[in-house]
Design an enzyme around this catalytic site. Sequence first.
Site, short mmCIF file in Angstrom:
data_model
loop_
_atom_site.label_atom_id
_atom_site.label_comp_id
_atom_site.label_asym_id
_atom_site.label_seq_id
_atom_site.Cartn_x
_atom_site.Cartn_y
_atom_site.Cartn_z
N HIS A 224 4.07 2.38 -1.34
CA HIS A 224 3.42 2.14 -0.05
C HIS A 224 2.68 0.81 -0.02
CE1 HIS A 224 3.93 5.60 2.61
NE2 HIS A 224 3.91 6.38 1.54
N GLU B 57 -5.73 12.38 -1.16
CA GLU B 57 -5.11 12.54 0.16
C GLU B 57 -3.94 13.52 0.11
OE1 GLU B 57 -2.77 9.81 3.50
OE2 GLU B 57 -2.96 9.12 1.42
N ASP C 255 5.94 12.49 4.63
CA ASP C 255 5.96 11.18 5.28
C ASP C 255 6.99 11.10 6.39
OD1 ASP C 255 3.98 10.23 3.60
OD2 ASP C 255 5.38 9.33 2.18
#
EC number: 1.1.-.-
Length: 240
Positions: free
Chosen positions: A67, A134, A168
């Site tokens: 990412h 997260e 995602d």
Amino acid sequence: MPVGTEAIRKVDFLAGTGNRFVAEGKRQLFGEVGIDLFAGPTESLVLADETADPFTVATDLISQAGHGPDTPAVLITTCPKVGRETIEIVNKLLSATDLSTPDVAKVSWDAFGEVIIVDTLKELWELGDHYASEQVQVFTKDPRDALDKMSNYGALFLGENTCVSYGDKVIGKNHVLLTRTTARYTGGLWVGKYLKTCTYQEVTSPESSGKLGRLCGRAARPERFEAHARSGDLQANRHM
């Protein structure tokens, strides 16, 4: 959007995902408009026991490390063998030439990648909760144990069949989640963020207003709010 244009009315609230530039924009606009939350770089944590497949662990860690160069990708495991093999496989995968983001993932892994060995499952859950990551993948014999053992995370991904990449791209996971341990005290974006509470007060009984006025005076004067006290005195004198 936060200031409006001749054709578009100024908005009151900004919500949604974004990179560090979006986060900085929200920071600068905080107070001018409402925001959902401040979110840092994507975080990925894998909790694994001896049943975990190191290749799957390594693949999923790299998928998230890609990412950005500041993405933490962490493995906590009760099995040293799983830890060692995961590191070996990560290094091999990062040397592959067919990855679209190998340089980004390598920078992230070298700077923020961690493999931590613990002795017991109890330590596994406790340390995982302490990280308050997260996104948490659970690769244990009984992954649903995490639902009872943990409370600090943005989203759980239970079992090796459930990779973070699904969240995602394809399974509808909330994309506005907690980072930097903020999951210890709050949750991610939810419908309540788009609602607000409005209240009103009305004392309908004159006698009750008088009694409240006397109480108001007694409460306000020790705090040296004489004007507050006199507002209460007015009602007390009027109705008592």
